[in-house]
Design an enzyme around this catalytic site. Structure first.
Site, PDB file in Angstrom:
ATOM      1  N   THR A 186       0.926  -1.132   0.068  1.00 18.80           N
ATOM      2  CA  THR A 186      -0.204  -0.036   0.290  1.00 18.80           C
ATOM      3  C   THR A 186       1.126   0.922   0.260  1.00 18.80           C
ATOM      4  O   THR A 186       1.495   1.719  -1.199  1.00 18.80           O
ATOM      5  CB  THR A 186      -0.949  -0.046   1.531  1.00 18.80           C
ATOM      6  OG1 THR A 186       0.325  -0.154   2.733  1.00 18.80           O
ATOM      7  CG2 THR A 186      -2.018  -0.881   1.107  1.00 18.80           C
ATOM      8  N   LYS A 188       4.104  -6.652   3.421  1.00 20.29           N
ATOM      9  CA  LYS A 188       3.849  -4.948   3.925  1.00 20.29           C
ATOM     10  C   LYS A 188       3.549  -4.733   4.446  1.00 20.29           C
ATOM     11  O   LYS A 188       3.089  -5.193   6.033  1.00 20.29           O
ATOM     12  CB  LYS A 188       3.212  -5.231   2.512  1.00 20.29           C
ATOM     13  CG  LYS A 188       1.099  -6.085   3.502  1.00 20.29           C
ATOM     14  CD  LYS A 188       0.462  -4.335   3.062  1.00 20.29           C
ATOM     15  CE  LYS A 188       0.981  -3.281   3.645  1.00 20.29           C
ATOM     16  NZ  LYS A 188      -0.518  -2.556   4.029  1.00 20.29           N
ATOM     17  N   THR A 243      -1.954  -1.662   9.183  1.00 15.68           N
ATOM     18  CA  THR A 243      -1.927  -2.755   8.781  1.00 15.68           C
ATOM     19  C   THR A 243      -0.586  -4.000   8.091  1.00 15.68           C
ATOM     20  O   THR A 243      -0.151  -2.814   7.516  1.00 15.68           O
ATOM     21  CB  THR A 243      -2.850  -2.789   7.360  1.00 15.68           C
ATOM     22  OG1 THR A 243      -4.221  -3.049   7.597  1.00 15.68           O
ATOM     23  CG2 THR A 243      -2.791  -4.241   6.471  1.00 15.68           C
ATOM     24  N   GLU A 293       6.229   5.462   7.991  1.00 17.49           N
ATOM     25  CA  GLU A 293       5.942   6.541   6.667  1.00 17.49           C
ATOM     26  C   GLU A 293       6.539   7.442   6.767  1.00 17.49           C
ATOM     27  O   GLU A 293       6.618   8.359   8.225  1.00 17.49           O
ATOM     28  CB  GLU A 293       4.541   7.143   6.966  1.00 17.49           C
ATOM     29  CG  GLU A 293       4.135   5.328   6.242  1.00 17.49           C
ATOM     30  CD  GLU A 293       2.360   5.314   6.801  1.00 17.49           C
ATOM     31  OE1 GLU A 293       1.849   5.994   7.298  1.00 17.49           O
ATOM     32  OE2 GLU A 293       1.322   5.141   5.679  1.00 17.49           O
ATOM     33  N   ASN A 307      -0.485  11.113   6.145  1.00 20.21           N
ATOM     34  CA  ASN A 307      -1.433  10.619   6.604  1.00 20.21           C
ATOM     35  C   ASN A 307      -2.520  11.412   6.278  1.00 20.21           C
ATOM     36  O   ASN A 307      -3.332  11.230   6.719  1.00 20.21           O
ATOM     37  CB  ASN A 307      -1.453   9.991   7.685  1.00 20.21           C
ATOM     38  CG  ASN A 307      -1.233   8.773   7.898  1.00 20.21           C
ATOM     39  OD1 ASN A 307      -1.095   7.436   6.891  1.00 20.21           O
ATOM     40  ND2 ASN A 307       0.489   8.951   7.582  1.00 20.21           N
ATOM     41  N   THR A 316     -10.117   8.763   0.946  1.00 23.96           N
ATOM     42  CA  THR A 316     -11.866   9.123   1.192  1.00 23.96           C
ATOM     43  C   THR A 316     -11.730   9.807   0.054  1.00 23.96           C
ATOM     44  O   THR A 316     -10.833  10.457  -0.260  1.00 23.96           O
ATOM     45  CB  THR A 316     -11.981   9.509   2.227  1.00 23.96           C
ATOM     46  OG1 THR A 316     -11.896  11.594   2.665  1.00 23.96           O
ATOM     47  CG2 THR A 316     -12.501   8.210   3.163  1.00 23.96           C
TER      48      THR A 316
END
Lengths: 398, 398
Positions: A148, A174, A185, A271, A393, A398
């Protein structure tokens, strides 16, 4: 250059189905001979449909031939339709591979709450089956298809000698959003041609997961989709590995190397991260206390930002240890060591400027807190909190 | 324009002692008549010396005349010398004011682990005593002297009518680093001329603190220095306020207004924050569950960054609720409402683009999660996580 080779009898594939704009978004793992399988899953009470379904399938204990995985969509908070779609993925995969529905696991990662684009997935699965291969390029395709926000693929292979037989282990995973580990995740697939009994496989995954993926996570794995699956297809032809044997220990060491490396890769890919940090709390009365204090430090935004700023602000570490409420903590005895330099030992140490200037400067940072109340300790990996993390982030979706 | 007036019989002062470069860094509160006093303190196991000392002094219960407060240095992790210095601050203040050492409280906020610059403090205290005043400018001086990273002073006054007598309450506080509330230092001084018995004062502070300062904090107040002190000097001449009376309730409402406002001011001043967020979790089986879920949402870096990005990413909220492990959670029943718009109700709601575009756009944001498993609820305030927060905290000190 990553060394890549699949254990005997495994094939994989990965491709672009159209859920992502251009990147690969769906992958397949296959073993013609049924695998003994073990899994570790998120503890989150909001579990994605594929997590629930895969747990059910593993419970049936009929052996696993395949895992179908998509990225781009987590198939989570998708209600009854989510379960229908997850089952559909299993059904089509099992049909195409000519294996039973109880022999296929399914995983998803990506955005929460969106209906799966089943048309694209249904079209992709036969192509995944057609392109299954044991070659390096196929492994890279699969590894790419599960990503991702990861910067790059995460793969580790190792071979272990078990009673004269060469046993291969490969791990592909991942996971990148580990700055706040509770929410990240993480998917990991560990494939091995070892011949190993179910009981031993379950035990060895639990034990190695504890000091690898769980040591980069808070309160267990708390995203909605976290899954680690270990498949063993016995193709190496070694004598059956059982618990409590030398062979078990040898296999465990090999597996440990793979999981540790993948866990570190995840932290390294955190990240926006610029620092890889090992945090150790030692000298506690219980292991649990050591872990508790370690996790509070690892999750402190103030500690994480000071790492980014290369500012050895040991006071924030002291405060985190205090906030963890562990037993027997006496601030007048505690020692705090940053990159090998003691900054606090019952009182502040006046560290010479030259020595201080080197602390937190390298990519790899080492934080040690010695509570001096007992003999237990715990370590975990984490990364820093950067402006880039906020950027990534703030507008993920969305 | 803040309305500012001190309750009868109180005087305050604030000045620059030289610990900070140019800003005010030390302040004094004084009441000629002894006050009934109550305090709430950090639960952190690493407590600053002044916190320990003030707790001891309040236990002696000999009445309080004064509070001496410095910013710039937390006097924490300073070993035996820290306690010697805190006592010295009390001793000099009591000498200059001609009151007992058991009638003076002391507080510090600022950097951890540095020896106090006692020379500057000792020189400042007589000047603070000389400049004590009930005037607005003195109140502003005091309010400024306790600040660290705060953008501005935080003051709230109110008058309450208790049986025909006007009772005044003023609150002055500092605190800004509330983005990760566990670590933020918060100091608050609430002064009132109410005539109130000790038992009632302790109870009313506990009750109002719970729904104000504690509702912007995680797991209680976990910095090393957090302190809330409530002083009542009885100068209003009202009949003694006792627990379980109408007068108690009236005083409590007034106090509540003051504390709520100060708590919101702290959130509003959250380091680098752009959003003020009220998070409510309702429909839980127990109050504790509601609080637990609310705190996990409020502390999620992913939720906080999505607020900054004005991205109504309800999936992160759902995942946080799941991670809180509360009882009776059924994702198929849960409802998530952002700024009045339902985004999830057992399944994702397709919110029209026009409606969606307004969510998270205002400074004040409202997040409601209805678990539909019971009748309890809990609310708290928080702010977003911004690039500016990382900037501020990456290079705060050392």
């Amino acid at each position: 250059m990553i060394k890549i080779s699949l254990p005997k009898g495994f094939k994989v594939s990965g491709m672009h189905s159209g859920m992502k704009k251009t990147k690969k978004d769906i992958g397949l793992i296959f073993s013609q001979s049924k695998c003994v399988a073990a899994g570790v899953f998120t503890q989150n009470k909001v579990k994605a449909a594929p997590v629930i379904l895969t747990q059910q399938i593993l419970k049936k204990n009929e052996g696993i031939n395949a895992v179908i995985v998509n990225s781009a969509n987590a198939n989570c908070c998708t209600g009854k339709q989510g379960m229908i779609d997850a089952k559909k993925m299993v059904q089509i995969t099992s049909d195409c591979l000519n294996v039973g529905m109880n022999n296929v696991c399914v995983c998803s990662t990506g955005i929460i709450g969106h209906k799966m684009d089943m048309e694209k997935i249904i079209a992709a699965i036969p192509q995944l089956v057609d392109t299954l291969s044991y070659k390096k390029e196929a492994v890279l395709d699969f590894a790419r298809s599960i990503l991702t926000t990861d910067k790059d693929v995460k793969i580790k292979t190792i071979s272990v000698n078990i009673c004269g037989k060469k046993v291969m282990i490969i791990g592909v995973c991942k996971g990148a959003g580990m700055v706040h580990p509770k929410m990240a995740t993480m998917l990991a697939y560990i494939l091995t041609d070892a011949n190993i009994e179910q009981k031993a496989l379950t035990k060895v995954l639990k034990e190695t997961n504890e000091v690898s993926f769980n040591a980069i996570s808070v309160d267990g794995d708390m995203s909605t989709n976290d899954t680690v699956i270990l498949l063993a297809n016995a193709q190496a032809g070694n004598e059956l590995i059982k618990t409590g044997t030398k062979e078990y220990d040898e296999f465990k060491s090999g597996l440990n190397v793979v999981l540790q490396k993948l866990a570190q890769d995840i932290v390294e890919d955190g990240e926006g991260s610029t620092k890889i940090v090992t945090i150790t709390v030692k000298g506690t009365k219980t292991k649990k206390d050591a872990e508790k204090a370690t996790r509070v430090i690892a999750n402190s935004q103030l500690v994480k930002t000071s790492l980014y700023g290369q500012d050895p602000n040991w006071g924030r570490i002291a405060s985190s240890v205090g906030a963890s409420m562990i037993a027997g903590l006496d601030p007048d005895k505690m020692e705090i060591i940053l990159d090998g330099v003691t900054f606090y030992n019952g009182k502040r140490i006046d560290v010479p400027a030259k020595k201080k200037a080197k602390v937190y400067k390298n990519k790899y940072v080492d934080i040690v807190v010695d509570v001096k109340a007992g003999k237990e300790e715990y370590s975990m990996f984490t990364c820093d909190l950067t402006k880039r993390y906020v950027e990534i982030n703030a507008h993920y979706t969305t």
